[in-house]
Design an enzyme around this catalytic site. Sequence first.
Site, PDB file in Angstrom:
ATOM      1  N   CYS A 240      82.990 -26.551   1.644  1.00 50.69           N
ATOM      2  CA  CYS A 240      82.903 -26.063   0.254  1.00 50.69           C
ATOM      3  C   CYS A 240      81.666 -26.556  -0.502  1.00 50.69           C
ATOM      4  O   CYS A 240      80.970 -25.740  -1.109  1.00 50.69           O
ATOM      5  CB  CYS A 240      84.141 -26.392  -0.556  1.00 50.69           C
TER       6      CYS A 240
ATOM      7  N   GLN B 207      85.779 -24.078  11.222  1.00 51.86           N
ATOM      8  CA  GLN B 207      86.649 -23.244  10.400  1.00 51.86           C
ATOM      9  C   GLN B 207      86.073 -21.846  10.267  1.00 51.86           C
ATOM     10  O   GLN B 207      84.862 -21.683  10.197  1.00 51.86           O
ATOM     11  CB  GLN B 207      86.770 -23.845   8.995  1.00 51.86           C
TER      12      GLN B 207
ATOM     13  N   ARG C 150      86.881 -34.509  11.027  1.00 56.50           N
ATOM     14  CA  ARG C 150      87.919 -35.298  10.360  1.00 56.50           C
ATOM     15  C   ARG C 150      88.356 -36.402  11.302  1.00 56.50           C
ATOM     16  O   ARG C 150      88.370 -36.219  12.518  1.00 56.50           O
ATOM     17  CB  ARG C 150      89.143 -34.430  10.040  1.00 56.50           C
TER      18      ARG C 150
ATOM     19  N   HIS D 254      89.139 -20.642  -1.695  1.00 55.59           N
ATOM     20  CA  HIS D 254      88.803 -21.144  -0.353  1.00 55.59           C
ATOM     21  C   HIS D 254      89.709 -20.387   0.601  1.00 55.59           C
ATOM     22  O   HIS D 254      90.899 -20.265   0.332  1.00 55.59           O
ATOM     23  CB  HIS D 254      89.176 -22.610  -0.157  1.00 55.59           C
TER      24      HIS D 254
ATOM     25  N   HIS E 186      84.032 -19.016   0.981  1.00 55.93           N
ATOM     26  CA  HIS E 186      84.316 -19.363  -0.406  1.00 55.93           C
ATOM     27  C   HIS E 186      83.939 -18.193  -1.279  1.00 55.93           C
ATOM     28  O   HIS E 186      82.845 -17.643  -1.143  1.00 55.93           O
ATOM     29  CB  HIS E 186      83.575 -20.640  -0.785  1.00 55.93           C
TER      30      HIS E 186
ATOM     31  N   ASP F 220      85.556 -20.179   7.804  1.00 54.89           N
ATOM     32  CA  ASP F 220      85.612 -20.519   6.389  1.00 54.89           C
ATOM     33  C   ASP F 220      84.896 -19.500   5.516  1.00 54.89           C
ATOM     34  O   ASP F 220      83.979 -18.812   5.971  1.00 54.89           O
ATOM     35  CB  ASP F 220      84.955 -21.897   6.195  1.00 54.89           C
TER      36      ASP F 220
ATOM     37  N   LYS G 157      98.383 -21.892  -3.353  1.00 52.78           N
ATOM     38  CA  LYS G 157      97.846 -21.504  -2.053  1.00 52.78           C
ATOM     39  C   LYS G 157      98.834 -20.664  -1.267  1.00 52.78           C
ATOM     40  O   LYS G 157     100.029 -20.634  -1.580  1.00 52.78           O
ATOM     41  CB  LYS G 157      97.456 -22.738  -1.255  1.00 52.78           C
TER      42      LYS G 157
HETATM   43 ZN   LIG Z   1      86.714 -24.954   0.817  1.00 53.46          ZN
END
Ligand SMILES: [Zn+2]
Length: 635
Positions: A325, A372, A354, A505, A376, A374, A459
């Site tokens: 992010c 990910q 992580r 996200h 945004h 991912d 979420k």
């Molecule tokens: Zn994010």
Amino acid sequence: MSMTPLEEIRHSSSHVLATALLRIYPDVKLDIGPPTDTGFYYDIDLAQTLTLDDLAKIEAEMKKVIDENQPFTRKEVTREEAVQIIKERGQERYKLGRLADIPEGEKISFYQNGEFMDLCAGSHVRYTSKIKAFKLLSIAGAYHRGDEKNKQLQRIYGTAFASKEELTQHLERLDQAKLRDHRKLGRDLKLFVVDDDVGQGLILWTPAGSIIRQELQNFISDELRKQGYQQVFTPHIGKLALYKTSGHFPYYKESQFTPIVENESLNQILKEGCSCAEMTTRLDAVSAHFRDQMNARTGKETITADRVKADDQLLDGFMLKPMNCPHHIKIFASQPHSYRDLPVRLAEFGTVYRWEQSGELNGMTRVRGFTQDDAHLFCTEEQVAAEVLGCLSLVKIVLTTLGMTDYRVRVGLRDPDSNKYTGDSANWDKAEAACRAAAQTLGVAFTEEPGEAAFYGPKIDFVVKDVIGREWQLGTVQVDYNLPVRFDLSYIGADNQSHRPVMIHRAPFGSMERFCGVLIEHFGGDFPVWLSPEQVRLVPISDKVSEYGNNLLGQLKAAGIRATIDEHSDKLGAKIRRSEIDKVPYTLVLGAKEAEALAVSVRSRAKGDEGVLPFASFLERLVSEVKIKHSRLRK
Ligand SMILES: [Zn+2]
Ligand SMILES: [Zn+2]
């Protein structure tokens, strides 16, 4: 605490297990034995390491306890009496700690069956004979209270059901699951490896596995382009200051890799004789200016005074990124935006790191580095609902294409009685309504779970059921009012004023690692043709048709098909068998007859022997099967 009838059977089974253990191993120290979603376990401390042979012995003793038809009786005691009972039975090592967990004023109870007595709140079946169908399954290491710093205990897993039939069914499913285990299939099909020299939890994608991942990424990218996403690339590290702004550091330090300190700074502080503890506080620290700015932006004491240090005391460094992010936010913030530009949708297959405890690592599904899927989205208040909907429709397209049609969603809402959430409640109401409305349009089961929202917004989670009925939590869509504030993001509205965008996200599949791990198990390694690392294998019967075989190989490759030719000298049966073991969707057998007729003898994974087909029509059919991403599951 009340349990369902099945939970009572399972939990009572763990008491019976403990009873049997104490008979066989009088020195065993017991920790706890709760029911689980699929059975029960008991954590025990025992000098000798138990084997599967021991489990059979323990099981036999459990049967005796059940046959003795012992009643379960409850006894309430004072804390002092409880300590007394635990000591008399020589179980103080763990049970005293468990006793201490019971809050003052709450009832303390023991349950007794036969000679065994256990600290327990209940509930249980009335007699041991009510346990009609149970089985001990495995032994695993488990840290006391799940903490790596504590002693590792032995956890005995078992399961129990109301009837023998249900138990048999469950055991069959477990066998199925074993065959589908992505760690086993990953090794057999050479899809990925984990190498100790590289590090546990770090996946090395081999060529075959990389094909699957690349195909999936291409497919998802195509859908993203259709939905107006823009692709970005960002580095794997970022400065600590970035994560101090986002709040990921130092608050989530425990789940992150240690920061990387630059050589120059490191040499400097070593010269100053700085201790490790000092170094840590200097890394965590911020300047007074930063603190003031952040607190002003968020309108509360987000950063406390104890984290502030003089500028010359501050130590900066880099972090392996735990999240994508902040990088995407910086891309958004790099230029001014008008409401006409919104929504901005930035997508990246972004790799994050992580720190998972080593005991929790598991093949591709629990790792320390993962990519990910991912993105945004930066949008106006009014656009949130439509954007959440867009995220969900993308997930639906992908899951449907992969034949994973059995899934449900969980909508995480704020707990109305809690004040841990940031942002104003009118925004929350709108965002929650948007998530709820979006979930409704999916036409699949969804549950609303108050208190499950992130602290910065509601979420939506996806839970997919695979062919053998196991549920896998994949990724999430989250609405965020928090990071736009922390990073002071803005856009110019139609009113010519500056406004705060809302961020969404979303990583609908969580990570490529986890998703591929789930896919391997879902398909049991029999990937649909479009995902198969090797789509066609040519098997010439003799050297005489070798030229014909290589000619077809060229044509297949030219058509974009992943094909190989098996020119080993062993027998035809062995070659066909090898192709089956490698789970190749199509095996084409070539003899003189086929060569003459420009044909192929087709053996497909889905239908078996399909007979002789002209090569041209087989190729045409195959190309279209790949193009439409057919995901027929093997029966
Ligand atoms: Zn994010
Ligand atoms: Zn109990």
